[in-house]
Design a protein around this motif. Sequence first.
Motif, PDB file in Angstrom:
ATOM      1  N   MET A  39      44.262  50.109  42.059  1.00  0.00           N
ATOM      2  CA  MET A  39      43.457  49.862  43.239  1.00  0.00           C
ATOM      3  C   MET A  39      43.740  48.616  43.761  1.00  0.00           C
ATOM      4  O   MET A  39      43.913  48.159  44.610  1.00  0.00           O
ATOM      5  CB  MET A  39      42.214  50.209  43.200  1.00  0.00           C
ATOM      6  CG  MET A  39      41.159  49.998  44.456  1.00  0.00           C
ATOM      7  SD  MET A  39      39.422  50.332  44.000  1.00  0.00           S
ATOM      8  CE  MET A  39      39.684  52.209  43.619  1.00  0.00           C
ATOM      9  N   VAL A  40      43.734  47.537  42.560  1.00  0.00           N
ATOM     10  CA  VAL A  40      43.829  46.288  43.038  1.00  0.00           C
ATOM     11  C   VAL A  40      45.250  45.956  43.688  1.00  0.00           C
ATOM     12  O   VAL A  40      45.615  45.091  44.249  1.00  0.00           O
ATOM     13  CB  VAL A  40      43.548  45.329  41.649  1.00  0.00           C
ATOM     14  CG1 VAL A  40      44.210  43.865  41.861  1.00  0.00           C
ATOM     15  CG2 VAL A  40      42.405  45.498  41.297  1.00  0.00           C
ATOM     16  N   LEU A  52      45.416  47.041  47.110  1.00  0.00           N
ATOM     17  CA  LEU A  52      44.801  45.828  48.074  1.00  0.00           C
ATOM     18  C   LEU A  52      45.612  44.609  48.309  1.00  0.00           C
ATOM     19  O   LEU A  52      45.517  44.416  49.417  1.00  0.00           O
ATOM     20  CB  LEU A  52      43.446  45.619  47.162  1.00  0.00           C
ATOM     21  CG  LEU A  52      42.443  46.553  47.522  1.00  0.00           C
ATOM     22  CD1 LEU A  52      40.957  46.259  46.574  1.00  0.00           C
ATOM     23  CD2 LEU A  52      41.963  46.968  48.960  1.00  0.00           C
ATOM     24  N   LEU A  53      46.186  44.381  47.013  1.00  0.00           N
ATOM     25  CA  LEU A  53      47.080  43.311  47.165  1.00  0.00           C
ATOM     26  C   LEU A  53      48.295  43.410  48.330  1.00  0.00           C
ATOM     27  O   LEU A  53      48.622  42.587  49.135  1.00  0.00           O
ATOM     28  CB  LEU A  53      47.624  42.701  45.947  1.00  0.00           C
ATOM     29  CG  LEU A  53      46.769  41.913  44.994  1.00  0.00           C
ATOM     30  CD1 LEU A  53      47.450  41.716  43.560  1.00  0.00           C
ATOM     31  CD2 LEU A  53      46.344  40.460  45.782  1.00  0.00           C
ATOM     32  N   THR A  81      48.603  45.783  50.296  1.00  0.00           N
ATOM     33  CA  THR A  81      48.084  45.823  51.873  1.00  0.00           C
ATOM     34  C   THR A  81      47.709  44.520  52.697  1.00  0.00           C
ATOM     35  O   THR A  81      47.979  44.398  53.695  1.00  0.00           O
ATOM     36  CB  THR A  81      46.762  46.933  51.894  1.00  0.00           C
ATOM     37  OG1 THR A  81      46.975  48.217  51.047  1.00  0.00           O
ATOM     38  CG2 THR A  81      46.336  47.053  53.037  1.00  0.00           C
ATOM     39  N   GLY A  82      47.115  43.766  51.847  1.00  0.00           N
ATOM     40  CA  GLY A  82      46.887  42.579  52.579  1.00  0.00           C
ATOM     41  C   GLY A  82      48.211  41.801  52.817  1.00  0.00           C
ATOM     42  O   GLY A  82      48.022  41.005  53.783  1.00  0.00           O
ATOM     43  N   LEU A 135      40.578  39.712  42.523  1.00  0.00           N
ATOM     44  CA  LEU A 135      40.280  41.206  43.022  1.00  0.00           C
ATOM     45  C   LEU A 135      39.677  41.843  41.922  1.00  0.00           C
ATOM     46  O   LEU A 135      38.759  42.789  42.034  1.00  0.00           O
ATOM     47  CB  LEU A 135      41.435  41.595  43.765  1.00  0.00           C
ATOM     48  CG  LEU A 135      41.804  41.217  44.982  1.00  0.00           C
ATOM     49  CD1 LEU A 135      42.991  41.823  45.621  1.00  0.00           C
ATOM     50  CD2 LEU A 135      40.874  41.507  46.208  1.00  0.00           C
ATOM     51  N   LEU A 177      35.879  43.755  41.821  1.00  0.00           N
ATOM     52  CA  LEU A 177      35.511  45.086  41.995  1.00  0.00           C
ATOM     53  C   LEU A 177      34.286  45.605  41.257  1.00  0.00           C
ATOM     54  O   LEU A 177      33.649  46.466  41.449  1.00  0.00           O
ATOM     55  CB  LEU A 177      36.722  45.958  41.272  1.00  0.00           C
ATOM     56  CG  LEU A 177      37.969  45.885  41.854  1.00  0.00           C
ATOM     57  CD1 LEU A 177      38.989  46.849  40.946  1.00  0.00           C
ATOM     58  CD2 LEU A 177      37.678  46.721  43.082  1.00  0.00           C
TER      59      LEU A 177
END
Length: 297
Positions: free
Chosen positions: A103-104, A107-108, A110-111, A165, A169
Amino acid sequence: MLKNKLFLFIGFMVILQVVVSLVGLGSDLNIGTNPQTGKFALWNTPNDNTIQKQILTEFQPDQYLQDNGGSGEILGSSSLYQLFAKFTASPLGTSKLLFMILMVDILLLTGALFVARTASFIPGKWQLLWENIYKFFEELVGDSLGKDRLNFLPYIATIFLFILLCNLLGVVPGLSEPTRNLNVPLAMGVIANVVVHFMMIKVKGGWGYVKGYAEPMVFLTPLNVLGEASKLVSISFRLFGNILGGAIICVVISNLTKFIAFPMCLSAFFGIFIGIIQAFVFTMLSLSYLSAGIVED
């Protein structure tokens, strides 16, 4: 206007926490007519779910199953649990850890894609935020390693963002910090030390690297080797201990206060404030070890 919205948001979150707590604590806290007195009241009923059991269930789920004779399941499948059990001593903990790390990573990525695709000549608010973060780490790396070694900037910034991140969480209900599992801080510490020693060999050469352990006197070599090994223990266990300790404190305090209002603030404190500090401390230690190893006096 912004201050009023902030107070309204905090008030809403407190009320939401109270409502969720009262509903979620049905086995402990009862609301209604007390059967013993016949009057409307709040009363507790016995619950064998002790704090010790909650900590064991949360942080050592496989040990809890082993002690209580339960059958483990991953995503509702006992077969998947048995498959994980063949490769690790903690299948439940490992599956949850891998999910959190994935998940982290998402997110990284995607960012990073969002920033790359939305970048423009006239920056918006988000672009300004990321540019300021970039500028901060650029100055940090430049001051520590020199302007000619800014190629370490992506590595240093990624360490900080990844650990940050991971720590954040824990604020999200139902999720947990990957950094409270020793494997993650230890792996990050190993990576940091491998980078340091690889660069030391590259900059000083093989003989210069080995000779550095004998300075200033040959008989101090064992102490120098032990000092280098202690860096791995220090950087890893500092992060692990702070995050795990905060998570356990949240569990204990939440039980003592019946999960109402205060634990939410405590979780935000450890997840956000302590999480940011520990991510920055780990990053600065990694950078300082690298600087001490390759920057000539």
